[in-house]
Design a protein around this motif. Structure first.
Motif, PDB file in Angstrom:
ATOM      1  N   GLU A 303       0.837  -1.203   0.000  1.00 21.16           N
ATOM      2  CA  GLU A 303       0.000   0.000   0.000  1.00 21.16           C
ATOM      3  C   GLU A 303       0.869   1.250   0.000  1.00 21.16           C
ATOM      4  O   GLU A 303       0.488   2.284  -0.518  1.00 21.16           O
ATOM      5  N   THR A 333      -0.351 -10.321   3.748  1.00 23.82           N
ATOM      6  CA  THR A 333      -0.355  -9.492   4.951  1.00 23.82           C
ATOM      7  C   THR A 333      -1.738  -9.452   5.585  1.00 23.82           C
ATOM      8  O   THR A 333      -2.743  -9.640   4.917  1.00 23.82           O
ATOM      9  N   GLY A 334      -1.758  -9.205   6.872  1.00 20.09           N
ATOM     10  CA  GLY A 334      -3.024  -9.050   7.594  1.00 20.09           C
ATOM     11  C   GLY A 334      -2.965  -7.793   8.439  1.00 20.09           C
ATOM     12  O   GLY A 334      -2.274  -7.754   9.441  1.00 20.09           O
ATOM     13  N   PRO A 335      -3.665  -6.719   8.013  1.00 21.10           N
ATOM     14  CA  PRO A 335      -3.605  -5.459   8.764  1.00 21.10           C
ATOM     15  C   PRO A 335      -4.342  -5.545  10.092  1.00 21.10           C
ATOM     16  O   PRO A 335      -5.132  -6.467  10.322  1.00 21.10           O
ATOM     17  N   GLY A 340     -13.031  -2.266   7.313  1.00 20.08           N
ATOM     18  CA  GLY A 340     -12.643  -1.134   6.482  1.00 20.08           C
ATOM     19  C   GLY A 340     -11.240  -1.241   5.928  1.00 20.08           C
ATOM     20  O   GLY A 340     -10.901  -0.540   4.987  1.00 20.08           O
ATOM     21  N   HIS A 341     -10.403  -2.101   6.498  1.00 22.66           N
ATOM     22  CA  HIS A 341      -9.065  -2.259   5.934  1.00 22.66           C
ATOM     23  C   HIS A 341      -8.845  -3.705   5.478  1.00 22.66           C
ATOM     24  O   HIS A 341      -8.669  -3.968   4.305  1.00 22.66           O
ATOM     25  N   ALA A 342      -8.928  -4.629   6.426  1.00 26.83           N
ATOM     26  CA  ALA A 342      -8.772  -6.031   6.039  1.00 26.83           C
ATOM     27  C   ALA A 342     -10.044  -6.569   5.387  1.00 26.83           C
ATOM     28  O   ALA A 342      -9.999  -7.473   4.570  1.00 26.83           O
ATOM     29  N   ALA A 343     -11.179  -5.983   5.749  1.00 30.00           N
ATOM     30  CA  ALA A 343     -12.446  -6.457   5.199  1.00 30.00           C
ATOM     31  C   ALA A 343     -13.358  -5.268   4.913  1.00 30.00           C
ATOM     32  O   ALA A 343     -13.253  -4.239   5.560  1.00 30.00           O
ATOM     33  N   ALA A 344     -14.233  -5.437   3.927  1.00 28.75           N
ATOM     34  CA  ALA A 344     -15.219  -4.402   3.610  1.00 28.75           C
ATOM     35  C   ALA A 344     -16.485  -4.701   4.414  1.00 28.75           C
ATOM     36  O   ALA A 344     -17.068  -5.769   4.245  1.00 28.75           O
ATOM     37  N   PRO A 345     -16.887  -3.777   5.304  1.00 29.36           N
ATOM     38  CA  PRO A 345     -17.962  -4.072   6.265  1.00 29.36           C
ATOM     39  C   PRO A 345     -19.272  -4.543   5.634  1.00 29.36           C
ATOM     40  O   PRO A 345     -19.878  -5.485   6.118  1.00 29.36           O
ATOM     41  N   LEU A 355     -11.473 -10.630  -1.794  1.00 27.48           N
ATOM     42  CA  LEU A 355     -10.734  -9.385  -1.640  1.00 27.48           C
ATOM     43  C   LEU A 355      -9.224  -9.607  -1.741  1.00 27.48           C
ATOM     44  O   LEU A 355      -8.511  -8.831  -2.366  1.00 27.48           O
ATOM     45  N   THR A 356      -8.741 -10.668  -1.114  1.00 28.72           N
ATOM     46  CA  THR A 356      -7.309 -10.942  -1.288  1.00 28.72           C
ATOM     47  C   THR A 356      -7.060 -12.283  -1.971  1.00 28.72           C
ATOM     48  O   THR A 356      -5.960 -12.550  -2.415  1.00 28.72           O
ATOM     49  N   ARG A 397     -19.753  -6.966   8.569  1.00 29.70           N
ATOM     50  CA  ARG A 397     -19.989  -6.154   9.759  1.00 29.70           C
ATOM     51  C   ARG A 397     -20.914  -6.837  10.757  1.00 29.70           C
ATOM     52  O   ARG A 397     -20.994  -6.435  11.907  1.00 29.70           O
TER      53      ARG A 397
END
Lengths: 505, 360
Positions: A303, A333-335, A340-345, A355-356, A397
């Motif tokens: 990123e 990687t796993g933030p 909102g970062h690792a997953a879209a709510p 997503l990845t 979410r």
């Protein structure tokens, strides 16, 4: 000073689908440090929110200083002498310490007078803090002091502290404890929330243990072992991750003089980070929050890009490559931030699996997505990591924090990474799930992958790491073997007590 | 006490019901408005919604539905891609104009040559014209971080003035006795966008709109790019983490929207409108924003919403002429539709809780 300050009788609070607190009763004596102990999701936060007037209980009553206590809002609670230091600070980066403190007051005095007050309280309780400094420039430990001093200015009878040490170095913890003991000696009661057992044993007089919203026991922490408390907390014996000793192989991930500016104004730039991680090795990186962990993860995920040679994977320079290319080559990687970062709510677990996983798991062909395979992949993650969810079509979410964490870590682990970098992999996850995640990390390493674990949980790092280093203001300490490191040494690697220099002025 | 409670996840069924609900509420509120104006509300609603499709003169109105709906759908489809990703192209009207000018420019330059390739060339020129106009805000955003809303909107006014300059200048009909406006392309067979089925209103632009709807559906539901568009709108940080290049996405979404708006303009000028005039544009580019949201940014929804919006236009005009309703009242009516849609939208993400008195 042996009277009862706060008595809680039968507090119950239910949310749709979950009972957060079920008939909880306990009492806090005057000048007592009372621990509230439990795993994530045990109902600690709901309980203290009720005491602080943020949440209204469904049933039950509280008696404070002999009088009925039903705070309908925090202001009322503060008026009665209850103050709280939250785990997440509510401070404005762009304002200075005094201005931040003034914002929380009903009738703030002139800034100059307030600064004087802050300085006096900070000296009285041994909490070094300069009222004129910009909060954006403060370390996490110093920010916490702002919050504590803000509370102390109200002269509270009861101080609630929610996981205060999760952002502190061991040295800073010592400073905090000295302050808390001083407060206790003056007759202030403290309700101390934590899941760190050793801390509770050194600090607290009494402990109430919660599990799944219910009170499951009380104890005097000094008289029981940490293991006994852990058992009460978890309700069963914990599985400790195990690993075979292995000889490290080839260098897989290498950082050479990695320096990148932070994308955000109050972020931490990375400065000359050099490290090597070999096949089969787990490198643990400690550090107080905000010392460059997010930036390091972003620089590794792609990123943030850098000069090509600053990051190399299996000898190939990839510093200028984006996330997709790095993932293709096996750097996963796993933030830290799940939503909102690792997953879209708002997207389903299937979509979040894509997503990845789209490329490495063969979930698409020439750009066209294979939804069936994506669903299977999501289902496989759910199955292996015991993610509690109605199904793959549930929005991210809707999952609890711990379950989503299992999903996003599982998503990376299942893709058989060559190098895995995770930030706070077990944050907010219950003990059993944390053990599963740690075991998965160790299994990956045993299989020849190189793993970097960034975490603020020192116990976790000691458990999984072969080698250990700490981030401090964007710089990396010396890397040392994890075995045999003392807390003292770790604390110094983490930068000792941040901001102590102010105390000597 | 009434309060809103966030749903654990969006109610899928409701997201299909809310547009219908919004239309119904608009009918009621619009009926009230018409009643206050002294008109029979039932009669007015019938004139707007029923007569154009099933009434006495529906043979005339029905083709108009496609003629007006076609460009709305085409533009809204392009806009919806950007809107889904949080890229706010408000300047479709300008891109529509530039597409029309570019398409007509090709035809007028070649006049009176007759050849089969002229119309396809105009299609390409129209798309390119809109695309190029959209690239201005897109590139400025990517390179300098300017706000695409402002830049694209301002460029509408530039395009309008450019259109006027063309109509009275370079593109003016030399045989037009000095009146502003270009040659009429309807009288130039190689450039005329004819009806595919005579009398149906179905010209090539309408066909293009339906093809675009199918392509957009496939893109959004089956292709990685569509997934990335949705992901960027939902969670920009997660999109970056996933590997989406935000700059490229801006260029793609703005470019596609511009190209489709340009196509709409080109089909309009070579078909129903016929010529470049100073008042060529009638606000399709702005109305398409409403259409995109009314259709839930979903391709099929947009097709339906485009037809519905066309209906309110045609029915509104009919109501103006037969019932002497003021034009402003019709515009308020159309505005209400978007207003109520956004209002009932809350229901998909929240539920209404009503509690009596203070909870104990």
């Amino acid at each position: 000073m042996t009277g009862t300050l706060l008595e809680i009788v039968g507090l119950t609070k239910a949310y749709p689908g979950v009972v957060a607190n079920d008939d909880v009763s306990f009492s806090i004596g005057e000048g007592e440090v009372h621990a509230l102990l439990g795993e994530n999701g045990a109902g600690k936060s709901t309980l203290v929110k009720m005491i602080y007037g943020l949440v209204k209980p469904d049933r039950g009553e509280m008696v404070f200083q002999g009088k009925v206590y039903e705070p309908s809002e925090p202001q009322e609670a503060r008026g009665r002498g209850v103050a709280m230091v939250f785990q997440h600070f509510s401070l404005f980066d762009a304002l200075n310490v005094a201005e931040n403190v003034a914002l929380g007051m009903a009738n703030p005095p002139k800034t100059g007078a307030l600064a004087e007050q802050i300085r006096r309280v900070s000296e009285q309780y041994g909490l070094p803090l300069d009222p004129w400094r910009l909060v954006g420039d403060l370390s996490a430990g110093e920010r916490q002091r702002v919050e504590i001093i803000r509370c102390l200015l109200q002269d509270p009878k009861l101080l609630i502290m929610d996981e205060p040490t999760s952002v502190l170095t061991p040295q800073e913890v010592e400073i905090l404890f000295a302050t808390l003991r001083k407060l206790k000696a003056e007759g202030t009661s403290i309700l101390y929330i934590s899941h760190k057992l050793e801390e509770i044993r050194t600090l607290c007089d009494e402990a109430t243990i919660l599990r799944l919203g219910r009170k499951v026991g009380t104890c005097t922490p000094r008289e029981v072992t940490a293991a006994q408390m852990a058992e009460m907390m978890v309700g069963s014996e914990l599985h400790r991750p195990e690993r075979e000793a292995s000889t490290p192989g080839e260098v897989r991930l290498a950082l050479k003089d990695l320096s990148v500016p932070s994308p955000s104004q109050f972020g931490t730039s990375l400065k000359n980070i050099t490290l090597e991680v070999r096949a089969g090795e787990v490198l643990g990186l400690a550090g107080v929050a905000g010392n460059g962990q997010d930036e390091l993860l972003a620089a590794l995920s792609g990123e943030i890009t850098s000069a090509p040679g600053m990051v190399s994977l299996d000898g190939v320079a990839i510093g200028n490559k984006g996330p997709a290319e790095r993932r293709r080559r096996g750097l996963l990687t796993g933030p830290e931030e799940r939503l909102g970062h690792a997953a879209a709510p708002n997207m389903t677990l299937t979509e979040n699996a894509l997503l990845t996983g789209a490329e490495r798991e063969g979930l698409m062909s020439s750009g066209f997505l294979k939804w069936g395979k994506a669903r299977d992949f999501a289902a496989a993650i759910i199955e292996r990591f015991d993610v509690r969810t109605p199904g793959t079509e549930t929005a991210a979410r809707a999952l609890s924090g711990g379950n989503l964490q299992k999903f996003v870590i599982g998503r990376e682990v299942m893709q058989r990474p060559e190098v895995l970098v995770v930030n706070q992999p077990t944050w907010g996850v219950d003990a059993a799930a944390a053990a599963t995640i740690r075991q998965a990390i160790l299994d990956l390493a045993a299989g020849g992958a190189a793993v970097v674990v960034i975490s603020q949980d020192l116990d976790e790092l000691m458990e999984v790491s072969d080698n250990f280093a700490a981030l401090n203001e964007g710089r990396l300490s010396e890397i040392k073997p994890a075995k045999g490191l003392s807390m003292e040494e770790i604390g110094l690697m983490m930068g000792g007590a941040h901001g102590m220099e102010v105390a000597h002025v | 006490m009434i309060y809103l409670e966030k749903r654990p996840q969006p109610a899928r069924a409701l997201s299909y019901v809310t547009p219908v609900l919004a239309v119904l509420i608009t009918m009621v509120a619009g009926g009230l408005l018409f009643a206050i104006l002294g008109k029979d509300p039932v009669e007015a609603i019938r004139t707007i919604f029923w007569d154009p499709v099933f009434g006495e003169f529906s043979f005339y109105y029905r083709p108009q539905l496609l003629v007006k709906g076609g460009p709305l759908i085409l533009i809204a489809l392009g806009l919806s891609l950007g809107f889904k990703a949080g890229i706010w192209n408000i300047g479709a009207e300008g891109q529509y104009i530039m597409g029309a000018v570019a398409g007509a420019g090709v035809a007028l330059a070649l006049y009176p040559l007759e050849a089969w390739w002229i119309f396809p060339l105009m299609v390409i020129a129209g798309a390119l014209g809109g695309w190029a106009w959209a690239m201005i805000p897109a590139l400025l955003k990517v390179k300098f971080g300017t706000n695409e809303i402002l830049v694209s909107l301002m460029l509408v006014y530039v395009a309008e003035n450019f259109l006027k300059a063309m109509a009275i200048g370079a593109m003016k009909n030399p045989e037009g006795f000095g009146f502003p406006g270009s040659r009429n392309l309807q009288q130039y067979p190689s450039a005329h966008n004819t009806e595919i089925i005579a009398g149906s209103g179905m010209h090539w632009g309408v066909a293009a709109a339906f093809i675009a709807a199918i392509m957009a559906y496939i893109l959004l539901n089956r292709h990685l790019l569509g997934f990335q568009i949705r992901l960027t709108g939902e969670a920009p940080r997660a999109a970056r983490f996933s590997g989406v290049k935000p700059g490229r996405l801006v260029l793609f979404c703005m470019g596609t929207a511009g190209a489709l708006a340009g196509l709409a303009g080109m089909f309009e000028v070579s078909g129903p409108a016929g010529q470049i005039t100073t008042g060529f544009n009638v606000g399709y580019g702005f109305t398409a924003i409403i259409v995109a949201f009314l259709g839930r940014l979903h391709p099929i929804g947009i097709v339906l919403a485009g037809l519905l919006m066309a209906l309110t236009y045609i029915g509104g005009e009919a109501a103006q002429s037969t019932m002497q309703l003021p034009a402003a009242a019709i515009q308020v009516f159309q505005g209400m539709l978007l207003f109520f849609l956004l209002a009932v939208d809350v229901l998909t993400n929240y539920r209404i809780r009503i509690t009596l008195g203070e909870a104990a």
